[in-house]
Design an enzyme around this catalytic site. Sequence first.
Site, PDB file in Angstrom:
ATOM      1  N   HIS A  52       0.597   5.184   6.619  1.00 27.24           N
ATOM      2  CA  HIS A  52       0.450   5.722   5.270  1.00 27.24           C
ATOM      3  C   HIS A  52       0.563   7.236   5.291  1.00 27.24           C
ATOM      4  CE1 HIS A  52      -1.617   1.763   5.323  1.00 27.24           C
ATOM      5  NE2 HIS A  52      -0.910   1.611   4.207  1.00 27.24           N
ATOM      6  N   ASP A  57      -3.953   6.260  11.707  1.00 28.36           N
ATOM      7  CA  ASP A  57      -3.034   5.726  10.714  1.00 28.36           C
ATOM      8  C   ASP A  57      -1.771   6.586  10.689  1.00 28.36           C
ATOM      9  OD1 ASP A  57      -1.642   4.785   8.540  1.00 28.36           O
ATOM     10  OD2 ASP A  57      -3.303   4.935   7.116  1.00 28.36           O
ATOM     11  N   SER A  94       0.809  -1.221   0.000  1.00 27.80           N
ATOM     12  CA  SER A  94       0.000   0.000   0.000  1.00 27.80           C
ATOM     13  C   SER A  94       0.844   1.274   0.000  1.00 27.80           C
ATOM     14  CB  SER A  94      -0.948   0.005   1.200  1.00 27.80           C
ATOM     15  OG  SER A  94      -0.238  -0.192   2.411  1.00 27.80           O
TER      16      SER A  94
END
Length: 345
Positions: free
Chosen positions: A325, A322, A101
């Site tokens: 990311h 998060d 990702s």
Amino acid sequence: MSPGRKILGLFLVGIFIGTVNGQTGCDPYIGKWVLDSAYPLYNSSECSFIRKEYDCVKYGRSDRRYLQFRWQPLHCDLPRFDGEEFLKRFREKKIMFIGDSISINQWESLLCMLHAALPDSTVIQQSNETFRSYTFKEYGTSVMLCLNHYLVDIEVEDIGRVLKLDSLKSGDLWKEMDVLIFNTWLWWNRRQPGQPWDYIQIGNQRVKDMDRMKAFEHALRTWAKWVDSEVDTHKTTLFFQGISPTHYNGKDWNEPGAKNCGNETSPVAGSTYPGGLPAASFTLQKVLNGISNPVHLLNITTLSQLRKDAHPGKYSGLREMDCIHWCIAGLPDAWNQLLYAALIS
């Protein structure tokens, strides 16, 4: 591998370090973050390529200062990203990001940067479970993603899912590309229930588990053998993205009270990160040093470590904290500026 070929590989890898934007003696990965009112490079609300995990403005992030930082190398200037020039240079070419990702992060950022330069361009989309392609029709340039968390193979057998550290069968597709940008690390320490394999296999030996850093290194060496034996580097330009950091421990950036990135709104000042490089960076560098074919390390680790403010935090479509990311627009745009500088240098 002949000594002459080895020297050629080192020379090609070193071009970017030697000359950037007409300036010699520059390492573009050593620098600092500076505020620049000309940033961000695009309006994320006008880019339809961003998945909900990374679209921080859409999901409520109100502070916008994180969007206005530009990466400034200490001894030179990076060329400003020119999306139209990028597409002209790579007319009828195929550019592929391969990894997890974090690769999606960079791939979507590049799509937004190109779309901002040519908002009226016709974009042709193709996709399946692991492969996605966006082709800018007027130039025939394809910007592609191959989702592959480990680079090596996972195969389903009678005993279950087997992570085969010596096997890399996807390379036949990859080596047909003109530019390859590889990435892996994020999933190597993942445990059950999110772990997508049941056994690890090396040669004829299968085990339930092993030291994950050793497994990571073994897989990288399998990839490295493929690079040296299968890739025609006269046709294909190779990059490996450095380790993308996380920010879950404020001690790493001299804020011991911080348990995550949630309240961070500014980068770490200066050019060094207090917590030092992650161990995986040394493993990656060791493997890259042993490759004969030219591979450029897109060395984004330290400059990304400095950006404790650039994660989605709670501002994503998942509504979870998060600090792995990165927001788009944001830090991955700098990765693509460095990629662009390396490709045109």
